[in-house]
Design an enzyme around this catalytic site. Sequence first.
Site, PDB file in Angstrom:
ATOM      1  N   GLU A  59      -1.915  -1.414  -5.926  1.00  0.00           N
ATOM      2  CA  GLU A  59      -3.155  -0.740  -6.304  1.00  0.00           C
ATOM      3  C   GLU A  59      -3.005  -0.054  -7.660  1.00  0.00           C
ATOM      4  OE1 GLU A  59      -5.227   0.993  -2.433  1.00  0.00           O
ATOM      5  OE2 GLU A  59      -3.115   1.551  -2.530  1.00  0.00           O
ATOM      6  N   ASP A  83       0.865  -1.187   0.000  1.00  0.00           N
ATOM      7  CA  ASP A  83       0.000   0.000   0.000  1.00  0.00           C
ATOM      8  C   ASP A  83       0.897   1.231   0.000  1.00  0.00           C
ATOM      9  OD1 ASP A  83      -2.824   1.203   0.485  1.00  0.00           O
ATOM     10  OD2 ASP A  83      -1.582   2.143   2.011  1.00  0.00           O
ATOM     11  N   ASP A 102      -3.105   1.900   6.899  1.00  0.00           N
ATOM     12  CA  ASP A 102      -2.324   1.429   5.766  1.00  0.00           C
ATOM     13  C   ASP A 102      -2.011  -0.062   5.877  1.00  0.00           C
ATOM     14  OD1 ASP A 102      -2.332   4.015   4.768  1.00  0.00           O
ATOM     15  OD2 ASP A 102      -0.489   4.555   5.832  1.00  0.00           O
TER      16      ASP A 102
END
Length: 488
Positions: free
Chosen positions: A320, A228, A402
């Site tokens: 992501e 992340d 996170d």
Amino acid sequence: MSEPSSSNDRPEEGTRQLQAYRFALEPTHDQAQALRSHCGATRFAYNWGRRKVLANWAQRAAEASYGIPDDELTPWIDQSAYSLRKAWNAEKGTVAPWWAENSKEAYSSGIARVAKAFSNYGASKRGTRTGARMGVPARKKHSHQSFTVTTGSYGLGDGSRQVKIPRIGIVRTGESTRKLARRLRNGTARLANMTLSWRGGRWWVSFTVAVRRNDPKPARPDAVVGVDTGVKALAVLSTGEIVANPKHYQKTQALRRRLARARSRRRGPDRKHGGEPSRRWEKANAKANRLEHRVTAMRRDGLHKLTTRLTHEYGTIVVEDLNIAGMLRNRCLSKAIWSAGFSTLRHQLEYKTDWCGGRLITADRWYPSSKTCSSCKAVKAKLALGERVFRCDHCGLVLDRDVNAARNLAALVSTASCVGTVNMPAGNRVRPGSPGDGIATGRPETAVAGQPCRSNPAGHGTTHSVNGAKFSGTRRDERPKAASRPHW
């Protein structure tokens, strides 16, 4: 790149990959002048090809305005590099009588670039090119100095710190070229082209090489890690490790402003009236440019070290698909987002997983990794950006925001066929299923397929199947509007 310790550590044959080797140059004064002359020749050939194509278009438009039929108009000019180069060879004695002072590779480089520019413009206009819409190729100026060599006598010199450039000769490098020379000598690499450019106050040479790579497999081929990315921490792993953001750009902000003020106090170039800058302005400008180059190099070095460590350790990495262009519109965070280098981080992971035989999975852009509980899979309707601690209202989980997102990304491996794009070791990407097949929220599969989710005891929503992979959640058309917003 490290060499294998023994012949049994790697397979005998590897895959061919295009890779760049870049070295700093230390040319003499005369050689630097010759390099600048070649860059100017490339720019001249580019602008000549651009004018020739646009003149043909203007001629056809003028003839059409007089009512001349289409079949009687001036024929379209062929915009391919071959045709433009042939036209250049026919006219170079008239338009550039000094052409013999530079290598033909400089002019061929400019012609190839203008042909590529018009090709990209045509593809963008037809809608067959991805990315931002392109306009008509603009005129090249002195800001960018580079040229590419594809044929002729070029490559490495006899010594370990020498490169050979057509018409210029042997130029000394600022660092050893032994790594590339060893591969060329062993037959595991082949030169494709050489590009010389002026960056950060010095000359650089970049070799594009077709390399046969036999990188070692990841140390933990079955391990999965979710990454992340963020501003406060550059990357947070699903293992709980937090990679701090070095913030090179922010740390040098005061020095950058001071150098900019010093440069503004000097007499700069007057582009309107053709005035030349003063020597003091050139020195101040070079000093400011060196700082920018150093900051960029430090950021690139940190990203390389991080991505190399991840690809060498984990067999599967999940990241992501961030909307970087949209995130940069946030005036409060745009500078921090730009300085972190999210796109560079993902790009390096893509080709390094190919080298190491790993797998990179890119989560769907609308997957709510931050809003989903990594324990019970319940999804929050809203989660403010200022809430740095995730608190689940269903199971009571309290976890760093996170870290929770990274764990959710790692859990997507079981449902990668429906919530993300898989970058296979050979570089072939497997696209996810169609939206109608239930790309939805992309929640990981429940413990028992077909059973209601623990966060959905009433059983609302169904268990969908895409390409043999199942996951629970509502379809995209059934999803609440609040949950469809990007989590960043």
